[in-house]
Structure formats: structure tokens, C-alpha cells
Motif scaffolding. Structure first.
Motif, short mmCIF file in Angstrom:
data_model
loop_
_atom_site.label_atom_id
_atom_site.label_comp_id
_atom_site.label_asym_id
_atom_site.label_seq_id
_atom_site.Cartn_x
_atom_site.Cartn_y
_atom_site.Cartn_z
N ALA A 5 -3.94 -0.17 4.78
CA ALA A 5 -4.31 0.94 3.89
C ALA A 5 -4.47 2.23 4.68
CB ALA A 5 -5.61 0.60 3.16
N ARG A 6 -5.08 2.15 5.85
CA ARG A 6 -5.25 3.34 6.68
C ARG A 6 -3.89 3.86 7.17
NH1 ARG A 6 -9.09 1.89 11.42
NH2 ARG A 6 -9.05 4.16 11.75
N LEU A 7 -2.99 2.94 7.46
CA LEU A 7 -1.66 3.32 7.92
C LEU A 7 -0.89 4.05 6.82
CD1 LEU A 7 0.31 3.03 10.33
CD2 LEU A 7 1.05 0.85 9.33
N ALA A 8 -0.98 3.55 5.60
CA ALA A 8 -0.31 4.22 4.48
C ALA A 8 -0.87 5.61 4.26
CB ALA A 8 -0.45 3.37 3.22
N GLN A 9 -2.18 5.72 4.33
CA GLN A 9 -2.83 7.03 4.13
C GLN A 9 -2.45 8.00 5.23
OE1 GLN A 9 -7.15 7.05 4.38
NE2 GLN A 9 -7.26 8.66 2.84
N ARG A 10 -2.40 7.51 6.46
CA ARG A 10 -2.14 8.39 7.60
C ARG A 10 -0.70 8.86 7.66
NH1 ARG A 10 -5.61 8.63 12.04
NH2 ARG A 10 -4.93 10.29 13.46
N THR A 11 0.24 8.00 7.27
CA THR A 11 1.66 8.34 7.40
C THR A 11 2.28 8.87 6.12
OG1 THR A 11 2.36 6.10 6.81
CG2 THR A 11 1.97 6.56 9.16
N GLY A 12 1.66 8.56 4.97
CA GLY A 12 2.27 8.93 3.69
C GLY A 12 3.41 8.01 3.31
N MET A 13 3.60 6.94 4.05
CA MET A 13 4.66 5.98 3.79
C MET A 13 4.10 4.74 3.11
SD MET A 13 6.94 6.21 7.28
CE MET A 13 7.77 7.76 7.71
N GLY A 14 4.98 3.96 2.51
CA GLY A 14 4.57 2.68 1.95
C GLY A 14 4.38 1.67 3.07
N VAL A 15 3.51 0.71 2.85
CA VAL A 15 3.26 -0.34 3.83
C VAL A 15 3.34 -1.69 3.13
CG1 VAL A 15 1.61 -1.36 5.45
CG2 VAL A 15 1.84 1.13 5.30
N LEU A 16 4.18 -2.56 3.64
CA LEU A 16 4.31 -3.93 3.15
C LEU A 16 3.81 -4.87 4.24
CD1 LEU A 16 5.39 -6.27 1.36
CD2 LEU A 16 7.61 -5.93 2.48
N VAL A 17 2.87 -5.74 3.89
CA VAL A 17 2.37 -6.73 4.83
C VAL A 17 2.47 -8.10 4.15
CG1 VAL A 17 0.00 -6.25 4.07
CG2 VAL A 17 0.36 -7.50 6.17
N TYR A 18 2.95 -9.09 4.89
CA TYR A 18 3.05 -10.43 4.31
C TYR A 18 2.67 -11.47 5.35
CZ TYR A 18 7.55 -11.21 6.71
OH TYR A 18 8.54 -11.38 7.65
N TYR B 31 0.85 -1.19 0.00
CA TYR B 31 0.00 0.00 0.00
C TYR B 31 0.89 1.24 0.00
CZ TYR B 31 -3.49 -3.40 1.49
OH TYR B 31 -4.30 -4.50 1.57
N GLY B 32 0.35 2.34 -0.55
CA GLY B 32 1.07 3.60 -0.52
C GLY B 32 2.27 3.61 -1.45
N PRO B 33 3.17 4.57 -1.27
CA PRO B 33 4.32 4.71 -2.18
C PRO B 33 5.30 3.56 -2.09
CG PRO B 33 4.50 6.23 -0.32
CD PRO B 33 3.13 5.63 -0.25
N ALA C 160 9.46 6.54 -0.76
CA ALA C 160 9.23 6.92 0.64
C ALA C 160 9.72 5.79 1.55
CB ALA C 160 7.75 7.18 0.90
N MET C 161 9.81 6.10 2.82
CA MET C 161 10.14 5.07 3.80
C MET C 161 9.03 4.02 3.81
SD MET C 161 11.08 5.55 7.88
CE MET C 161 12.37 6.73 7.53
N THR C 162 9.38 2.80 4.16
CA THR C 162 8.44 1.69 4.15
C THR C 162 8.17 1.20 5.57
OG1 THR C 162 9.33 0.95 2.02
CG2 THR C 162 7.97 -0.63 3.24
N ILE C 163 6.89 0.95 5.89
CA ILE C 163 6.52 0.31 7.15
C ILE C 163 6.24 -1.15 6.84
CG2 ILE C 163 4.86 0.22 9.04
CD1 ILE C 163 4.34 3.21 8.59
N VAL C 164 6.96 -2.05 7.50
CA VAL C 164 6.81 -3.48 7.28
C VAL C 164 6.02 -4.05 8.44
CG1 VAL C 164 7.99 -5.68 6.93
CG2 VAL C 164 9.01 -3.56 6.06
N LEU D 155 10.67 10.33 12.68
CA LEU D 155 11.78 9.64 12.03
C LEU D 155 12.06 10.24 10.65
CD1 LEU D 155 11.18 5.87 12.84
CD2 LEU D 155 12.76 7.44 13.93
N ALA D 156 11.00 10.58 9.93
CA ALA D 156 11.18 11.17 8.60
C ALA D 156 11.89 12.51 8.70
CB ALA D 156 9.82 11.34 7.93
N ARG D 157 11.57 13.30 9.72
CA ARG D 157 12.26 14.59 9.90
C ARG D 157 13.74 14.38 10.20
NH1 ARG D 157 7.44 15.94 12.73
NH2 ARG D 157 8.44 15.54 14.73
N ILE D 158 14.03 13.38 10.98
CA ILE D 158 15.44 13.08 11.29
C ILE D 158 16.18 12.70 10.01
CG2 ILE D 158 16.97 11.45 12.48
CD1 ILE D 158 14.85 11.32 14.70
N GLU D 159 15.55 11.85 9.19
CA GLU D 159 16.20 11.41 7.94
C GLU D 159 16.39 12.59 6.99
OE1 GLU D 159 17.45 8.49 7.33
OE2 GLU D 159 16.82 7.79 9.31
N ALA D 160 15.47 13.53 7.01
CA ALA D 160 15.54 14.65 6.06
C ALA D 160 16.42 15.79 6.53
CB ALA D 160 14.13 15.19 5.79
#
Length: 275
Positions: A54-67, A26-28, A33-37, A264-269
Motif C-alpha cells: 500500500a505504501r509503495l502504491a501511494q509513493r509511486t502512483g503505480m498499481g501494485v500486485l502482490v500474490y 493496490y493503487g490504479p 498506470a504501470m504495475t509493480i508486481v 521509467l515512467a518518464r522514459i515511457e512517456a
């Protein structure tokens, strides 16, 4: 190696060491973008996260991988019995391949229950600079009598109710999914299981989430993170919440996660200005 088909209904398989694992994205994509696994609980799978990814991707703007781990969901079946150190093996032997195959560049490992333990073991055992943070929701680092009692109740329910049929809606092999989890936790040799030492080696920020009324673990699990972690730890102890905060207090979990991820994104940027 080609990366995954980054979509909610992927056409490209995720194959790790010859084992095909079910997944959704889900998401980028990771190059954007950073990915949430997301790492599921002991009886979970990709589908049982429901709309949370899907809600997590929308809320954070990050990609989400679930397996779904092997033996769960529509992933390949697992050979039983599982070894007592199955969570360590999942972390050390399987998760690196998942991250590689997904093309992850920077990520947050977000685990629930057994999945949180796997995330912590990975971050505390494997030097992987792609991992920028951990979200540990209802983690287990050692056994507790009350948790084992609940797991024993689950065994009784599985054997005396329609629980197996209900699990079959989500799991290709419901018997294997249940036994692969329950038999390990109730094995007499598992009573002394303890992996808390991995916390000593965490070097990335941690968000620890737990329901105050969690029936599978006390707040001692969270206190272990707080007292042992060298890295910064944020706590979110949720009232009126048991073992599934992502559903029982979903708004609170999303808000805490979004704030943590944004930090975390602010730290990376952040740019390093030479002196």
C-alpha cells in the motif's frame, strides 16, 4: 478471460493452471498506470509484505500486485519435494500466467530474495515487452556457504521452537511452506546451483538493493549483476540492514523505488520527435 478484482480484498480468484493463488491489489489498475508486481521471499506470502504494498502504491502512483506462490500464504498447497529448479519453474511456468490474468500492460518486477531470483530469471529467459524494469532486492544467483549456514539454522529453529505455530498465522500449510524452501536449499545437489547466466540476457533497467549486513548473501550477488548486465544497473547498498530492507530500511527502499519508477515512467512517456 476476465481480469482480476483490483482491490486489497479481492472477490475474484486468481487461478493459474487449476491452482488458486492468494493475491491483493493496490493503487490504479493496469489500464490506468504501470504495475509493480511484488514477488515474495522463500518463506514469505502476500500478508507478510505487511503495509509495504500500500505504501509503495501511494509513493509511486503505480498499481501494485502482490500474490502468494503455490504452497505459501493462503494459496493452494504444493506437492513436496519441490524440484531443485523450482525458482526457474516459477518464473517460466507460472509468472506469465499471473501477468496475463492480471491484465498487466507495463510492469516492474520487484522481487525479494527468492522472489528477486524469479524476477531475474523471468526477465532473462522470457521475451516479454511488458516488463519495463526490475527491482532485485537481496537476490540469489548462486549459493554461498554463509547463506547455507543460516538456512541450516532456520531448520533447527523450525524443529525446536514455536516457529511452525508462528508461521501458521500466515501460511495455510506452514510445514509445506517451510520444507518446500528449506529442503531444496539444503539438498546436497543444490550446492552447485547457479543461475547467474540469466543476467547476461537482461535488457531492461535494474535497481539492485541489498543490506550491507545481509545474513543470507554477500555483496557478491549484487556485484554479479553490476558486472554482467548489459542493461543499466542502479545500486542501493543499505547500511544497518540485513535481509529485509523493506522493513529495516523501508524509507530508503521506498525512496529508491519511487525514483527508479518515476524515471521509467518518464522514459515511457517521452515522445519521439521525427527528424
Amino acid at each position: 478471460m476476465a481480469h482480476l478484482d483490483w482491490s486489497a480484498q479481492p472477490a475474484t480468484p486468481l487461478v493459474i493452471d487449476g491452482v488458486t493463488l492468494e493475491y491483493q491489489c493496490y493503487g490504479p489498475a493496469p489500464d490506468q498506470a504501470m504495475t509493480i508486481v511484488l514477488l515474495h521471499e522463500g518463506l514469505g506470502c502476500a500478508a507478510l509484505w505487511r503495509d509495504f504494498p500500500a505504501r509503495l502504491a501511494q509513493r509511486t502512483g503505480m498499481g501494485v500486485l502482490v500474490y502468494s506462490r503455490r504452497g505459501y500464504g493462503q494459496s493452494d498447497p504444493v506437492q513436496l519435494p519441490r524440484p531443485l529448479d523450482f525458482m526457474t519453474r516459477e518464473a517460466v511456468d507460472v509468472l506469465p500466467g499471473v501477468l496475463d490474468r492480471a491484465g498487466v500492460r507495463q510492469c516492474i518486477l520487484f522481487g525479494h530474495s527468492d522472489g528477486a531470483t524469479i524476477a531475474a530469471i523471468y526477465a532473462g529467459s522470457v521475451e516479454d515487452f511488458r516488463v519495463r524494469g526490475l527491482i532485485l532486492m537481496a537476490p540469489h544467483f548462486f549459493t554461498e556457504p554463509m547463506g547455507l549456514a543460516e538456512i541450516a539454522k532456520a531448520k533447527q529453529l523450525f524443529e525446536t521452537t514455536d516457529m511452525k505455530d508462528r508461521m501458521a498465522k500466515y501460511h495455510r500449510d506452514p510445514e509445506g511452506a517451510f520444507r518446500g524452501w528449506n529442503d531444496v536449499w539444503l539438498d546436497p545437489g543444490f550446492v552447485d546451483w547457479n543461475v547467474a547466466e540469466v543476467i547476461d540476457y537482461l535488457r531492461v533497467p535494474v535497481l539492485a538493493i541489498q543490506g550491507r549486513d545481509d545474513q543470507y548473501g554477500t555483496l557478491a550477488q549484487i556485484e554479479e549483476i553490476e558486472t554482467r548486465s548489459y542493461a543499466p544497473v542502479d545500486l542501493a547498498i543499505l547500511d544497518d540492514c540485513r535481509h529485509a530492507p523493506q522493513f529495516e530500511q523501508s524509507e530508503a527502499v521506498l525512496a529508491e523505488t519511487a525514483e527508479f519508477a518515476a524515471r521509467l515512467a518518464r522514459i515511457e512517456a517521452a515522445e519521439v520527435v521525427p527528424v
